[in-house]
Design a protein around this motif. Sequence first.
Motif, PDB file in Angstrom:
ATOM      1  N   UNK A  35       0.827  -1.211   0.000  1.00 21.70           N
ATOM      2  CA  UNK A  35       0.000   0.000   0.000  1.00 21.70           C
ATOM      3  C   UNK A  35       0.863   1.265   0.000  1.00 21.70           C
ATOM      4  N   UNK A  36       1.920   1.275   0.793  1.00 14.27           N
ATOM      5  CA  UNK A  36       2.821   2.435   0.817  1.00 14.27           C
ATOM      6  C   UNK A  36       3.439   2.624  -0.562  1.00 14.27           C
ATOM      7  N   UNK A  37       3.912   1.544  -1.165  1.00 17.24           N
ATOM      8  CA  UNK A  37       4.514   1.624  -2.509  1.00 17.24           C
ATOM      9  C   UNK A  37       3.489   2.133  -3.523  1.00 17.24           C
ATOM     10  N   UNK A  38       2.246   1.675  -3.440  1.00 20.13           N
ATOM     11  CA  UNK A  38       1.195   2.125  -4.368  1.00 20.13           C
ATOM     12  C   UNK A  38       0.904   3.616  -4.164  1.00 20.13           C
ATOM     13  N   UNK A  39       0.898   4.075  -2.908  1.00 22.24           N
ATOM     14  CA  UNK A  39       0.673   5.497  -2.621  1.00 22.24           C
ATOM     15  C   UNK A  39       1.836   6.343  -3.146  1.00 22.24           C
ATOM     16  N   UNK A  40       3.043   5.820  -3.071  1.00 21.32           N
ATOM     17  CA  UNK A  40       4.206   6.516  -3.637  1.00 21.32           C
ATOM     18  C   UNK A  40       4.117   6.551  -5.164  1.00 21.32           C
ATOM     19  N   UNK A  41       3.805   5.401  -5.759  1.00 24.26           N
ATOM     20  CA  UNK A  41       3.724   5.311  -7.225  1.00 24.26           C
ATOM     21  C   UNK A  41       2.617   6.199  -7.786  1.00 24.26           C
ATOM     22  N   UNK A  42       1.548   6.367  -7.028  1.00 28.06           N
ATOM     23  CA  UNK A  42       0.424   7.201  -7.469  1.00 28.06           C
ATOM     24  C   UNK A  42       0.710   8.689  -7.291  1.00 28.06           C
TER      25      UNK A  42
END
Length: 154
Positions: free
Chosen positions: A37-44
């Motif tokens: 989730x953290x990685x997805x929030x960063x990628x977004x």
Amino acid sequence: MDRFDRKILAELQRDGRQSLTELGERVGLSLSPCHRRVRALEDAGIILGYRARLSPTELGLRFSALVFVTLREGHQQAVADFESALPQIAEVVEAQRLFGDPDYLLHVVTVDLPAFQQLYDEHLSRLPNVQRLTSTLVMKRVIQDRPLPIPTTQ
């Protein structure tokens, strides 16, 4: 974004140095889903980065001013020239383009009033397309570095 994402964002704004294990415990997720989730929030592009908050006073930056800038001309090239020159002045720690008059609000920090005066005379007043500068001194920072309010729905 669901409630877990919002919890993660709130926690990271509170303490960006906590480990993913600690973060997962605080938001009710195990390590792997928390990390995804953290990685997805960063990628977004929702999480823009991580950094240390520094004390201006402890660094000797005891003088703070707000500088309102009015440009001579408002056409696209004049605005671009002004905005591209701002990053060259390290003492400008925040710059906002405004609707109406004035055109910009700059937050400037220096060690003292003489340093601000020198910066004003030698750099700020010489920025491209500047018509007028108006300054006001910051007496006290009442709210600073406040975490963003995280909407419950989008």
